[in-house]
Design an enzyme around this catalytic site. Structure first.
Site, PDB file in Angstrom:
ATOM      1  N   LEU A  18      68.634   2.846  -5.393  1.00 42.77           N
ATOM      2  CA  LEU A  18      69.036   1.733  -4.522  1.00 42.77           C
ATOM      3  C   LEU A  18      70.140   0.910  -5.190  1.00 42.77           C
ATOM      4  CD1 LEU A  18      66.730  -0.391  -2.354  1.00 42.77           C
ATOM      5  CD2 LEU A  18      68.255  -1.589  -3.874  1.00 42.77           C
ATOM      6  N   PHE A  50      80.631  -1.472  -0.431  1.00 44.43           N
ATOM      7  CA  PHE A  50      79.585  -0.496  -0.694  1.00 44.43           C
ATOM      8  C   PHE A  50      79.624   0.654   0.306  1.00 44.43           C
ATOM      9  CE2 PHE A  50      77.337  -4.594  -2.076  1.00 44.43           C
ATOM     10  CZ  PHE A  50      78.052  -4.611  -3.247  1.00 44.43           C
ATOM     11  N   TRP A  73      73.337   2.918  -5.119  1.00 40.84           N
ATOM     12  CA  TRP A  73      73.909   2.945  -3.772  1.00 40.84           C
ATOM     13  C   TRP A  73      74.944   1.816  -3.601  1.00 40.84           C
ATOM     14  CZ3 TRP A  73      74.021  -0.799   0.031  1.00 40.84           C
ATOM     15  CH2 TRP A  73      74.420  -0.391   1.297  1.00 40.84           C
ATOM     16  N   HIS A  74      74.668   0.687  -4.258  1.00 40.82           N
ATOM     17  CA  HIS A  74      75.563  -0.468  -4.088  1.00 40.82           C
ATOM     18  C   HIS A  74      76.941  -0.238  -4.688  1.00 40.82           C
ATOM     19  CE1 HIS A  74      71.837  -2.620  -3.073  1.00 40.82           C
ATOM     20  NE2 HIS A  74      72.641  -3.395  -2.395  1.00 40.82           N
ATOM     21  N   GLY A  75      77.027   0.620  -5.677  1.00 38.44           N
ATOM     22  CA  GLY A  75      78.353   0.847  -6.239  1.00 38.44           C
ATOM     23  C   GLY A  75      78.287   1.609  -7.544  1.00 38.44           C
TER      24      GLY A  75
END
Lengths: 319, 490
Positions: B332, B490, B335-337
């Site tokens: 998770l 993102f 996923w943001h970067g």
């Protein structure tokens, strides 16, 4: 009335009302400014002296008028000096608040007239066609903006102040407690950092450009400058003019012929109104005194700009 | 196309006008699909082709999975679908990060550096990839029937209000909204006719107005203060760091929940219900509760498609529970970067939620303690939770590891210096004033449920006053250029 229609009407009314208030507030400050005002919550007293006003855009703002004032006193020239430079100011905008300045009865007005005041406006139609079919397909956002702007001949970015928020907060603060910096009322006069020439190039390199000088004598900015000077002189106010400086990055985008055109415009104003001019537009291009390509930093190591103005003022005021 | 631009307003009005003027069902559906792809093409140019690719790939993979009865074939098809889109996401989002790590690792050994590809991250790719993966997984699991129309599937993946920053839609929620039964007979199912009704229009505009207020008035005006702290945090006092951290928490919430409100409002005007993405996260009483309130569409996606399959085999093992939660949150975060700071953000939250879950499991009487049911107990839980949540936000904001460590130290171990903080507050007074105002509004809207619905049910003349106040705040305190939405990255 159909409710859907009522909802849309409400939206439209809210939009128009907001637009009206916005328009009113963005220039309100210039029209109500009074050096003697200290705000609702302040009881400071001001000793009224003869005053000198600096006017122009944000590139005039870093001139430290308190420093000049001290030096003037040492030369037996006792004036209260105010730097009334305002962000995104242009001659056409300044015309609107010109009579308000006259009512404040300054002795001298020192006007910083910039090269960008006479910059040609964007030609969206040419940009649209010059990009070609492929350019427009690959960059649809630019296509859209150029296309709409060329149809309606509008450039929103040039119609509004850079930051409505700053203006709004200044207005509220001004009404409540007077300006934070009484002699620099329209913007935050806080020290900022000097960037090296390399830093300026790497940060601002792509954002700088110059579309050339508009030589048309019917140019609205040119007419506005004439009107402003005429009005001040006819009301007994001495006018001095200087040309605010630019960083070398700007000059990389300006042809020599454009600089000459600008100087011709200023010479013309000088001869017509019998005003001495101090040319500074290219004087500090290579100095390390800049916070960005258009603004000399507000910094003790960037005082050369203020000091040159100071020397020139002393000479002019003693004449 | 940013929601906060004139271009979006022109685009949205044009779409609505076309829907109102021409009531042919097929035309309306085709128009929404074309408009949605245009919406992305406008900002992302030729990279819209990736969305076209994802749409076509997953539409056909979904169809084939449903048709196939061979479990092995279905698995292979699912693998192709997931690999086909995750591969693309991984290539565009993580390649340069991977190169930088390889260069750092092998640089020590004297190897030549691999040049960076300097890829542009396609807008919304993380969102539409997850959305389309959920579609084929649901079909694989048998919980969803594939749509027969590529037009409908295209609208599901590319629906413009939610395309670039969510909420991440589920096909089982979205696709049924595109059809309507005109009688009880199954054969009488027809494409839905879009029309703009009074309730949806007023509620949609209200939600959009609230979204604009959160984004342009609050988040964008708090942002400069946050930047002043975290662009160069070393040297700042503890209280300045804490102020900056709180500011950033509110900024990112105002920014992202503002975007979600605008998206949900815009979808509602068209007649599509999009589930909420936030539910007052700053009043959560535990880290697990926080993830039930923050970016709900992502956290439920991770829960349903990652965490549940991981824990499925051995629900009772604490070790399994911990590792599943840890892996889920690690991904998770990623996923943001592509950056260590996002990985650290995920890991911190993984630890929080894992510890929280294990404590509840091992000591069930502790969480049932009467104290936590009292008002003081709840407030205490909220404050402790927020202290932890805001601590994790530091890693979300500060990318440089040294600066992150410095900021975290100052956040946890106070130096009790105040001179610099007072000076900082004076220089950022407007942003500092906005923080308590935002908090008070959050408390008020916690007490008064369904604020948007209540406002939209006001008489038009009163509603007009609400709208005017919001517009005035947004326009008069506009910073001059809207900050890009944080979640666009993102």
């Amino acid at each position: 009335m159909d409710l859907n229609f009522k909802i849309l009407l409400a939206l439209l009314v809210a939009f128009c009302f907001t637009g009206g208030i916005f328009y009113l507030f963005m220039d309100l400050y210039l029209h109500i400014y009074d050096p003697e005002w200290n705000g609702i919550f302040s009881e400071k007293e001001i000793i009224k002296k003869e005053s000198i006003f600096f006017i122009g855009a944000s590139n005039v703002y870093s001139i430290d008028v308190d420093r000049i004032s001290d030096e003037l006193i040492m030369n037996q020239l006792d004036y209260e000096i105010y730097n009334l430079a305002d962000m995104s100011d242009t001659p056409t905008r300044r015309v609107n608040s010109m009579m308000h300045l006259v009512e404040l009865e300054p002795k001298v007005i020192i006007y910083g007239i910039s090269m960008t005041d006479f910059e040609k406006s964007r030609d969206y139609r040419s940009e649209f066609f010059n990009r070609g079919l492929f350019g427009n397909i690959v960059e649809p956002d630019k296509f859209f903006v150029n296309f709409l702007s060329s149809i309606f001949n509008l450039d929103f970015s040039e119609k509004f102040p850079t930051s409505p928020k700053d203006r709004m907060i200044q207005s509220i603060k001004y009404i409540l407690r007077g300006p934070d910096y009484p002699t620099h009322p329209f913007m935050n006069y806080r020290e900022n950092n000097i960037l090296s020439q390399d830093e300026i190039k790497s940060i601002y390199g792509e954002g700088v450009g110059f579309r050339g000088i508009d030589n048309d004598i019917e140019n609205s900015e040119f007419l506005a400058v004439n009107k402003i000077i005429e009005t001040f002189q006819s009301n007994g106010i001495k006018v001095l003019i200087f040309t605010p400086p630019y960083n070398e990055l700007v000059f990389e985008h300006v042809k020599q012929s454009e600089i000459e055109n600008f100087e011709k415009i200023i010479d013309n104003i000088s001869q017509r109104f019998d005003i001495d001019i101090l040319y500074l537009h290219d004087k500090y291009a290579e100095n390390e005194i800049w916070s960005d390509p258009y603004h000399v930093a507000i910094n003790r190591n960037a005082q050369i700009y203020t000091d040159d103005i100071k020397e020139w003022m002393i000479k002019e005021l003693k004449e | 196309m940013l929601f906060t631009t004139v271009e979006f307003i022109v685009f949205f009005i044009a779409v609505l006008t076309a829907i109102v003027c021409y009531k042919n069902r097929k035309f309306q559906h085709t128009l929404l699909v074309v408009a949605s792809f245009f919406f992305l093409y406008f900002s992302d140019s030729y990279l819209v082709l990736l969305l076209v690719y994802t749409t076509i790939l997953h539409y056909f993979i979904g169809k084939k999975i449903a048709e196939s009865t061979d479990p092995k074939n279905r698995k292979i098809l699912l693998g192709i679908g997931i690999g086909g889109s995750l591969g693309l996401l991984g290539f565009f989002k993580y390649t340069d990060f991977a190169i930088s790590q390889i260069n750092e690792l092998f640089g020590v050994l004297g190897f030549t550096e691999i040049p960076f590809l300097n890829l542009i991250l396609p807008i919304g790719i993380s969102f539409y990839t997850f959305q389309s993966i959920s579609y084929i997984i649901d079909i694989y699991r048998g919980s969803l029937k594939p749509t027969r129309s590529i037009l409908q599937y295209g609208l599901f993946v590319a629906f413009f209000p939610t395309l670039v920053a969510g909420p991440i839609l589920r096909a089982s929620d979205f696709l049924p909204q595109l059809n309507e039964k005109i009688s009880n007979l199954k054969s009488q199912i027809k494409l839905k006719q879009f029309f703009i009704n009074n309730r949806n229009l007023k509620l949609g505009i209200t939600m959009m107005a609230i979204g604009f207020l959160k984004k342009l008035f609050f988040a964008d005006n708090i942002a400069p203060m946050v930047d002043n702290v975290f662009n160069s945090p070393i040297g700042h006092e503890s209280f300045t760091i804490i102020l900056g951290t709180i500011g950033f928490g509110f900024q990112v919430y105002g920014d992202f929940s503002g975007y979600s409100d605008i998206a949900i409002g815009a979808a509602l005007i068209i007649g599509i219900n999009v589930p909420p993405n936030f539910r007052k996260p700053f009043f959560s009483t535990s880290p697990s509760d926080f993830w039930r309130r923050w970016h709900i569409s992502l956290s439920t996606w991770v829960r349903d498609y990652l965490y549940f399959p991981l824990i499925f085999k051995n629900r009772k093992s604490s070790q399994r529970l911990f590792s599943s939660l840890f892996t889920s949150f690690f991904l998770l975060g990623l996923w943001h970067g592509a950056g260590w700071n996002f990985i650290i953000f995920g890991i911190i939250h993984g630890i929080y939620v894992a510890v929280d879950t294990l404590v509840r499991k091992q000591f069930p009487n502790f969480s049932k303690n009467k104290f936590f049911k009292t008002k003081i107990g709840k407030i205490t839980s909220i404050l402790i939770t927020q202290f932890l949540i805001f601590f994790a936000f530091i890693s979300f904001r500060v990318r440089d590891v040294d600066e992150m460590v410095y900021s975290m130290k100052k956040y946890l171990i106070w130096d009790f210096e105040i001179d610099g903080t007072i000076n900082f507050i004076q220089q950022n007074e407007f942003a500092v004033i906005l923080i308590p105002i935002f908090l008070i509004l959050q408390i008020i809207t916690l007490k008064i449920k369904n604020v948007s619905e209540r406002i939209s049910s006001l008489q038009v003349k009163h509603w007009l006053i609400f709208l005017t106040i919001i517009m005035l705040l947004v326009v008069l305190f506009y910073r001059g250029s809207a900050e890009e939405f944080i979640y666009f990255e993102f």
